[in-house]
Design a protein around this motif. Structure first.
Motif, short mmCIF file in Angstrom:
data_model
loop_
_atom_site.label_atom_id
_atom_site.label_comp_id
_atom_site.label_asym_id
_atom_site.label_seq_id
_atom_site.Cartn_x
_atom_site.Cartn_y
_atom_site.Cartn_z
N GLN A 7 -6.90 -4.74 -7.35
CA GLN A 7 -5.46 -4.56 -6.56
C GLN A 7 -4.69 -4.10 -7.94
OE1 GLN A 7 -4.36 -7.54 -3.98
NE2 GLN A 7 -5.78 -7.06 -2.30
N ALA A 8 -4.75 -2.97 -8.60
CA ALA A 8 -4.12 -2.78 -9.82
C ALA A 8 -2.54 -3.18 -10.08
CB ALA A 8 -3.98 -1.32 -10.32
N GLU A 9 -1.79 -3.07 -8.75
CA GLU A 9 -0.47 -3.44 -8.88
C GLU A 9 -0.28 -5.02 -8.86
OE1 GLU A 9 -1.81 -3.60 -4.55
OE2 GLU A 9 -2.08 -1.90 -6.35
N HIS A 10 -1.25 -5.70 -8.74
CA HIS A 10 -1.14 -7.05 -8.93
C HIS A 10 -1.69 -7.62 -10.48
CE1 HIS A 10 0.29 -7.91 -4.79
NE2 HIS A 10 -0.93 -7.26 -4.28
N CYS A 11 -2.39 -6.88 -11.05
CA CYS A 11 -2.94 -7.01 -12.24
C CYS A 11 -2.08 -7.08 -13.48
CB CYS A 11 -4.13 -6.34 -12.63
SG CYS A 11 -4.80 -6.52 -14.30
N LYS A 12 -1.90 -8.00 -14.12
CA LYS A 12 -0.94 -8.34 -15.37
C LYS A 12 -1.87 -7.84 -16.54
CE LYS A 12 -1.06 -13.08 -15.75
NZ LYS A 12 -0.82 -14.20 -15.02
N GLY A 13 -2.89 -7.52 -16.71
CA GLY A 13 -3.74 -7.23 -17.81
C GLY A 13 -3.98 -8.48 -18.76
N CYS A 14 -4.24 -9.48 -18.29
CA CYS A 14 -4.39 -10.40 -19.20
C CYS A 14 -5.81 -10.42 -19.92
CB CYS A 14 -4.33 -11.89 -18.43
SG CYS A 14 -5.51 -12.21 -17.44
N GLY A 15 -6.66 -10.07 -19.52
CA GLY A 15 -7.72 -9.79 -19.82
C GLY A 15 -8.84 -10.90 -19.73
N LEU A 16 -8.43 -11.81 -18.92
CA LEU A 16 -9.54 -13.12 -18.82
C LEU A 16 -10.92 -12.40 -18.10
CD1 LEU A 16 -7.02 -15.93 -17.54
CD2 LEU A 16 -8.26 -15.48 -19.80
N CYS A 17 -10.71 -11.54 -17.19
CA CYS A 17 -11.91 -10.98 -16.58
C CYS A 17 -12.92 -10.02 -17.70
CB CYS A 17 -11.34 -10.06 -15.50
SG CYS A 17 -10.37 -8.82 -15.74
N VAL A 18 -12.04 -9.46 -18.41
CA VAL A 18 -12.82 -8.99 -19.53
C VAL A 18 -13.65 -9.71 -20.13
CG1 VAL A 18 -12.85 -7.49 -21.55
CG2 VAL A 18 -11.03 -6.83 -19.61
N ILE A 25 -18.58 -4.86 -19.13
CA ILE A 25 -18.35 -3.46 -18.33
C ILE A 25 -16.88 -3.43 -18.09
CG2 ILE A 25 -20.62 -3.02 -18.07
CD1 ILE A 25 -20.29 -4.09 -15.20
N LEU A 26 -16.03 -4.40 -18.29
CA LEU A 26 -14.48 -4.37 -17.92
C LEU A 26 -13.75 -4.06 -19.20
CD1 LEU A 26 -14.09 -7.44 -15.55
CD2 LEU A 26 -14.41 -4.91 -14.67
N HIS A 38 2.16 -3.15 -16.69
CA HIS A 38 1.11 -3.78 -17.21
C HIS A 38 0.01 -2.92 -17.04
CE1 HIS A 38 3.14 -7.61 -17.39
NE2 HIS A 38 3.55 -7.50 -15.97
N SER A 39 -1.04 -2.77 -18.04
CA SER A 39 -2.17 -2.06 -17.99
C SER A 39 -3.22 -2.99 -17.18
CB SER A 39 -2.82 -1.92 -19.25
OG SER A 39 -1.87 -0.91 -19.98
N PRO A 40 -3.80 -2.62 -16.12
CA PRO A 40 -4.75 -3.33 -15.67
C PRO A 40 -6.00 -2.99 -15.84
CG PRO A 40 -4.03 -1.32 -14.25
CD PRO A 40 -3.36 -1.34 -15.30
N ALA A 41 -7.04 -4.02 -15.50
CA ALA A 41 -8.22 -4.14 -15.94
C ALA A 41 -9.01 -2.80 -15.03
CB ALA A 41 -9.21 -5.36 -15.36
N GLN A 42 -10.11 -2.43 -15.54
CA GLN A 42 -10.78 -1.53 -15.16
C GLN A 42 -12.21 -1.54 -15.59
OE1 GLN A 42 -9.53 2.50 -16.69
NE2 GLN A 42 -7.66 2.38 -15.38
N MET A 43 -13.29 -1.03 -14.51
CA MET A 43 -14.59 -1.24 -14.49
C MET A 43 -15.01 0.07 -15.17
SD MET A 43 -17.66 -2.73 -13.37
CE MET A 43 -17.04 -3.71 -12.05
N ILE A 44 -15.85 -0.06 -16.26
CA ILE A 44 -16.13 1.23 -17.05
C ILE A 44 -17.36 1.50 -16.81
CG2 ILE A 44 -14.55 0.94 -18.82
CD1 ILE A 44 -16.45 -0.55 -20.68
N ALA A 56 -13.72 -11.95 -10.86
CA ALA A 56 -12.71 -12.49 -9.64
C ALA A 56 -12.43 -14.05 -9.77
CB ALA A 56 -13.63 -12.18 -8.44
N LEU A 57 -13.48 -14.83 -10.33
CA LEU A 57 -13.02 -16.30 -10.31
C LEU A 57 -12.34 -16.37 -11.24
CD1 LEU A 57 -16.72 -17.83 -10.09
CD2 LEU A 57 -14.83 -17.97 -8.38
N MET A 58 -12.12 -15.72 -12.51
CA MET A 58 -11.09 -16.07 -13.59
C MET A 58 -9.85 -15.36 -13.40
SD MET A 58 -12.75 -17.89 -15.72
CE MET A 58 -11.58 -17.78 -16.99
N CYS A 59 -9.59 -14.43 -12.55
CA CYS A 59 -8.54 -13.65 -12.30
C CYS A 59 -7.51 -14.91 -11.76
CB CYS A 59 -8.49 -12.57 -11.45
SG CYS A 59 -7.07 -11.55 -11.07
N PRO A 60 -6.29 -14.79 -12.59
CA PRO A 60 -5.26 -15.74 -12.22
C PRO A 60 -4.34 -15.42 -11.16
CG PRO A 60 -4.56 -14.96 -14.36
CD PRO A 60 -6.18 -14.68 -14.01
N ASP A 61 -4.44 -13.82 -11.07
CA ASP A 61 -3.60 -13.29 -9.94
C ASP A 61 -4.13 -12.92 -8.61
OD1 ASP A 61 -1.07 -13.32 -11.68
OD2 ASP A 61 -2.44 -11.50 -12.89
#
Length: 68
Positions: A7-18, A25-26, A38-44, A56-61
């Motif tokens: 949900q890109a509108e909820h992502c604050k681009g913290c990079g924890l998922c990356v 691949i994120l 913010h720049s949201p995470a993307q799967m590449i 998903a486990l690491m995403c604080p949002d």
């Protein structure tokens, strides 16, 4: 194959998922900005995703959803 979504509108681009992705691949793409500025995470590389769910486990949002 896992189904990854964000949900890109909820992502604050913290990079924890990356950082948590074992396949690396994120990414945070600075050319994409959500409505909060913010720049949201993307799967590449979707085919390489194993569905481990670490992102998903690491995403604080709780912006990432992983289903199998």
């Amino acid at each position: 194959m896992a189904n990854w979504s964000i949900q890109a509108e909820h992502c604050k681009g913290c990079g924890l998922c990356v950082d948590a992705c074992p396949k690396k691949i994120l990414c945070i793409d600075p050319s994409v900005i959500n409505h909060k500025g913010h720049s949201p995470a993307q799967m590449i590389d979707i085919p390489r995703c194993t569905g481990c769910g670490f992102c998903a486990l690491m995403c604080p949002d709780c912006a990432i959803t992983m289903t199998r």
